[in-house]
Design a protein around this motif. Structure first.
Motif, PDB file in Angstrom:
ATOM      1  N   MET A   1      33.942  26.265  49.050  1.00  0.00           N
ATOM      2  CA  MET A   1      34.202  26.262  47.611  1.00  0.00           C
ATOM      3  C   MET A   1      34.784  24.930  47.144  1.00  0.00           C
ATOM      4  N   ALA A   2      34.957  23.978  48.095  1.00  0.00           N
ATOM      5  CA  ALA A   2      35.464  22.663  47.702  1.00  0.00           C
ATOM      6  C   ALA A   2      34.360  21.879  46.992  1.00  0.00           C
ATOM      7  N   ASP A  53      44.613  22.787  44.267  1.00  0.00           N
ATOM      8  CA  ASP A  53      43.669  23.174  45.327  1.00  0.00           C
ATOM      9  C   ASP A  53      44.406  24.221  46.152  1.00  0.00           C
ATOM     10  N   TYR A  54      43.811  25.364  46.403  1.00  0.00           N
ATOM     11  CA  TYR A  54      44.506  26.379  47.194  1.00  0.00           C
ATOM     12  C   TYR A  54      43.497  27.193  47.982  1.00  0.00           C
ATOM     13  N   SER A  55      43.992  27.793  49.049  1.00  0.00           N
ATOM     14  CA  SER A  55      43.129  28.683  49.828  1.00  0.00           C
ATOM     15  C   SER A  55      44.010  29.647  50.611  1.00  0.00           C
ATOM     16  N   VAL A  56      43.425  30.782  50.938  1.00  0.00           N
ATOM     17  CA  VAL A  56      44.103  31.802  51.745  1.00  0.00           C
ATOM     18  C   VAL A  56      43.324  31.924  53.058  1.00  0.00           C
ATOM     19  N   ALA A  57      44.047  32.079  54.153  1.00  0.00           N
ATOM     20  CA  ALA A  57      43.413  32.188  55.470  1.00  0.00           C
ATOM     21  C   ALA A  57      42.389  33.322  55.459  1.00  0.00           C
ATOM     22  N   ARG A  60      43.350  36.882  55.856  1.00  0.00           N
ATOM     23  CA  ARG A  60      44.406  37.443  54.990  1.00  0.00           C
ATOM     24  C   ARG A  60      43.968  37.506  53.527  1.00  0.00           C
ATOM     25  N   ARG A  61      42.666  37.473  53.285  1.00  0.00           N
ATOM     26  CA  ARG A  61      42.208  37.518  51.900  1.00  0.00           C
ATOM     27  C   ARG A  61      42.220  38.942  51.360  1.00  0.00           C
ATOM     28  N   ARG A  62      42.202  39.034  50.036  1.00  0.00           N
ATOM     29  CA  ARG A  62      42.199  40.317  49.302  1.00  0.00           C
ATOM     30  C   ARG A  62      43.460  41.112  49.546  1.00  0.00           C
ATOM     31  N   GLU A  63      44.571  40.432  49.837  1.00  0.00           N
ATOM     32  CA  GLU A  63      45.869  41.108  49.982  1.00  0.00           C
ATOM     33  C   GLU A  63      46.822  40.672  48.870  1.00  0.00           C
ATOM     34  N   GLY A  64      46.328  39.898  47.917  1.00  0.00           N
ATOM     35  CA  GLY A  64      47.177  39.468  46.799  1.00  0.00           C
ATOM     36  C   GLY A  64      47.838  38.115  47.007  1.00  0.00           C
ATOM     37  N   TRP A  65      47.591  37.452  48.139  1.00  0.00           N
ATOM     38  CA  TRP A  65      48.299  36.184  48.395  1.00  0.00           C
ATOM     39  C   TRP A  65      47.793  35.058  47.510  1.00  0.00           C
ATOM     40  N   GLY A  66      46.518  35.085  47.141  1.00  0.00           N
ATOM     41  CA  GLY A  66      46.009  34.050  46.235  1.00  0.00           C
ATOM     42  C   GLY A  66      46.765  34.077  44.912  1.00  0.00           C
ATOM     43  N   ILE A  67      46.926  35.264  44.341  1.00  0.00           N
ATOM     44  CA  ILE A  67      47.684  35.409  43.086  1.00  0.00           C
ATOM     45  C   ILE A  67      49.134  34.983  43.314  1.00  0.00           C
ATOM     46  N   ALA A  68      49.726  35.423  44.426  1.00  0.00           N
ATOM     47  CA  ALA A  68      51.134  35.105  44.714  1.00  0.00           C
ATOM     48  C   ALA A  68      51.349  33.594  44.831  1.00  0.00           C
ATOM     49  N   GLU A  91      30.589  30.619  40.657  1.00  0.00           N
ATOM     50  CA  GLU A  91      30.319  31.809  41.477  1.00  0.00           C
ATOM     51  C   GLU A  91      31.567  32.297  42.228  1.00  0.00           C
ATOM     52  N   ASN A  92      32.699  31.586  42.101  1.00  0.00           N
ATOM     53  CA  ASN A  92      33.904  31.934  42.858  1.00  0.00           C
ATOM     54  C   ASN A  92      34.745  32.961  42.096  1.00  0.00           C
ATOM     55  N   GLU A  93      34.255  34.190  42.127  1.00  0.00           N
ATOM     56  CA  GLU A  93      34.885  35.302  41.387  1.00  0.00           C
ATOM     57  C   GLU A  93      36.339  35.513  41.818  1.00  0.00           C
ATOM     58  N   ALA A  96      38.633  32.806  40.294  1.00  0.00           N
ATOM     59  CA  ALA A  96      38.753  32.983  38.839  1.00  0.00           C
ATOM     60  C   ALA A  96      39.675  34.156  38.526  1.00  0.00           C
ATOM     61  N   ARG A  97      39.516  35.253  39.251  1.00  0.00           N
ATOM     62  CA  ARG A  97      40.364  36.432  39.005  1.00  0.00           C
ATOM     63  C   ARG A  97      41.814  36.128  39.350  1.00  0.00           C
ATOM     64  N   ALA A  98      42.029  35.389  40.445  1.00  0.00           N
ATOM     65  CA  ALA A  98      43.403  35.047  40.849  1.00  0.00           C
ATOM     66  C   ALA A  98      44.073  34.195  39.763  1.00  0.00           C
ATOM     67  N   LEU A 100      43.396  34.094  36.555  1.00  0.00           N
ATOM     68  CA  LEU A 100      43.668  34.916  35.365  1.00  0.00           C
ATOM     69  C   LEU A 100      44.846  35.854  35.618  1.00  0.00           C
ATOM     70  N   LYS A 101      44.891  36.487  36.796  1.00  0.00           N
ATOM     71  CA  LYS A 101      45.999  37.392  37.124  1.00  0.00           C
ATOM     72  C   LYS A 101      47.342  36.660  37.174  1.00  0.00           C
ATOM     73  N   ALA A 102      47.301  35.372  37.535  1.00  0.00           N
ATOM     74  CA  ALA A 102      48.538  34.580  37.621  1.00  0.00           C
ATOM     75  C   ALA A 102      48.921  33.981  36.263  1.00  0.00           C
TER      76      ALA A 102
HETATM   77  C1  COA Z   1      40.160  32.203  46.191  1.00  0.00           C
HETATM   78  C2  COA Z   1      41.148  32.746  47.213  1.00  0.00           C
HETATM   79  C3  COA Z   1      42.283  31.747  47.375  1.00  0.00           C
HETATM   80  C4  COA Z   1      41.690  34.089  46.691  1.00  0.00           C
HETATM   81  O1  COA Z   1      42.721  34.508  47.548  1.00  0.00           O
HETATM   82  P1  COA Z   1      42.953  36.056  47.918  1.00  0.00           P
HETATM   83  O2  COA Z   1      44.310  36.144  48.527  1.00  0.00           O
HETATM   84  O3  COA Z   1      41.803  36.572  48.669  1.00  0.00           O
HETATM   85  O4  COA Z   1      42.937  36.722  46.458  1.00  0.00           O
HETATM   86  P2  COA Z   1      43.847  37.942  45.956  1.00  0.00           P
HETATM   87  O5  COA Z   1      43.922  38.981  47.027  1.00  0.00           O
HETATM   88  O6  COA Z   1      45.120  37.386  45.403  1.00  0.00           O
HETATM   89  O7  COA Z   1      42.905  38.521  44.822  1.00  0.00           O
HETATM   90  C5  COA Z   1      42.668  37.806  43.629  1.00  0.00           C
HETATM   91  C6  COA Z   1      41.691  38.579  42.764  1.00  0.00           C
HETATM   92  O8  COA Z   1      40.361  38.316  43.235  1.00  0.00           O
HETATM   93  C7  COA Z   1      39.713  39.526  43.625  1.00  0.00           C
HETATM   94  N1  COA Z   1      38.938  39.207  44.791  1.00  0.00           N
HETATM   95  C8  COA Z   1      39.399  38.821  46.007  1.00  0.00           C
HETATM   96  N2  COA Z   1      38.363  38.551  46.819  1.00  0.00           N
HETATM   97  C9  COA Z   1      37.243  38.764  46.085  1.00  0.00           C
HETATM   98  C10 COA Z   1      35.853  38.644  46.352  1.00  0.00           C
HETATM   99  N3  COA Z   1      35.421  38.236  47.551  1.00  0.00           N
HETATM  100  N4  COA Z   1      34.973  38.937  45.356  1.00  0.00           N
HETATM  101  C11 COA Z   1      35.397  39.337  44.138  1.00  0.00           C
HETATM  102  N5  COA Z   1      36.728  39.457  43.810  1.00  0.00           N
HETATM  103  C12 COA Z   1      37.615  39.180  44.789  1.00  0.00           C
HETATM  104  C13 COA Z   1      40.837  40.506  43.899  1.00  0.00           C
HETATM  105  O9  COA Z   1      40.405  41.824  43.783  1.00  0.00           O
HETATM  106  C14 COA Z   1      41.830  40.094  42.823  1.00  0.00           C
HETATM  107  O10 COA Z   1      41.421  40.542  41.560  1.00  0.00           O
HETATM  108  P3  COA Z   1      42.016  41.868  40.885  1.00  0.00           P
HETATM  109  O11 COA Z   1      43.513  41.794  41.073  1.00  0.00           O
HETATM  110  O12 COA Z   1      41.561  41.756  39.472  1.00  0.00           O
HETATM  111  O13 COA Z   1      41.425  43.007  41.652  1.00  0.00           O
HETATM  112  C15 COA Z   1      40.471  32.993  48.597  1.00  0.00           C
HETATM  113  O14 COA Z   1      39.350  33.830  48.402  1.00  0.00           O
HETATM  114  C16 COA Z   1      40.040  31.716  49.304  1.00  0.00           C
HETATM  115  O15 COA Z   1      40.830  31.080  50.007  1.00  0.00           O
HETATM  116  N6  COA Z   1      38.768  31.314  49.103  1.00  0.00           N
HETATM  117  C17 COA Z   1      38.238  30.089  49.725  1.00  0.00           C
HETATM  118  C18 COA Z   1      38.873  28.832  49.106  1.00  0.00           C
HETATM  119  C19 COA Z   1      38.780  28.831  47.607  1.00  0.00           C
HETATM  120  O16 COA Z   1      37.836  29.309  47.003  1.00  0.00           O
HETATM  121  N7  COA Z   1      39.832  28.235  46.971  1.00  0.00           N
HETATM  122  C20 COA Z   1      39.896  28.131  45.535  1.00  0.00           C
HETATM  123  C21 COA Z   1      39.151  26.928  45.057  1.00  0.00           C
HETATM  124  S1  COA Z   1      39.264  26.782  43.271  1.00  0.00           S
END
Ligand code: COA
Length: 126
Positions: A1-2, A53-57, A60-68, A91-93, A96-98, A100-102
């Motif tokens: 996604m970089a 610029d941020y990323s979650v391991a 450990r994704r979809r546990e809320g750490w991106g928003i946190a 396309e990085n849903e 985008a959601r993280a 908006l939630k933050a």
């Molecule tokens: C983007 C990223 C940091 C999100 O981190 P995460 O910890 O997985 O996200 P969270 O658990 O905090 O969830 C954030 C929101 O995205 C949604 N979400 C998480 N993974 C998703 C997926 N694969 N598809 C659709 N929605 C998703 C969650 O449900 C949540 O939305 P909601 O609260 O409205 O339900 C992580 O997916 C990542 O590291 N991606 C690769 C690097 C990247 O894209 N960095 C950002 C560049 S701008």
């Protein structure tokens, strides 16, 4: 996604990291949960705003750490700048959601690059 999708060469990455760590225009934090790293976030100064610029391991994704991670930024001294923004591939849903939630607001207009969405927030300093 970089923006740059080429494979990362470790030697080049080490040079990049040393330069970033030494730069007054960048800050990098590691997010930890129970002493384990779960993600990273970096701010880079671009003019009057800081780009995020941020990323979650992967494990450990979809546990809320991106928003946190994005939430935590609002309480940080972000290079002395008042606003932070992220540019997210369309396309990085998840990202985008993280944003908006933050509490970031989506920017519309000509400064948004084609194929990306842009999210911006005013930061608290202290
Ligand atoms: C983007 C990223 C940091 C999100 O981190 P995460 O910890 O997985 O996200 P969270 O658990 O905090 O969830 C954030 C929101 O995205 C949604 N979400 C998480 N993974 C998703 C997926 N694969 N598809 C659709 N929605 C998703 C969650 O449900 C949540 O939305 P909601 O609260 O409205 O339900 C992580 O997916 C990542 O590291 N991606 C690769 C690097 C990247 O894209 N960095 C950002 C560049 S701008």
């Amino acid at each position: 996604m970089a923006r740059d999708t080429k494979p990362v060469v470790i030697g080049d990455h080490e040079v990049w990291l040393v330069r970033k760590l030494a730069s007054a225009d960048s800050r990098i934090w590691i997010a930890e949960v129970g002493g384990e790293p779960v993600g990273q976030v970096r701010l880079d100064r671009h003019g009057e705003a800081a780009e995020i610029d941020y990323s979650v391991a992967a494990g450990r994704r979809r546990e809320g750490w991106g928003i946190a991670i994005l939430d935590a930024l609002t309480a940080r001294h972000a290079l002395g700048l008042a606003t932070a923004y992220g540019e997210v591939r369309s396309e990085n849903e998840a990202s985008a959601r993280a944003f908006l939630k933050a509490g970031f607001a989506e920017t519309v207009g000509s400064e948004v690059p084609a194929g990306y969405r842009r999210f911006e927030k005013t930061l608290q300093h202290g």
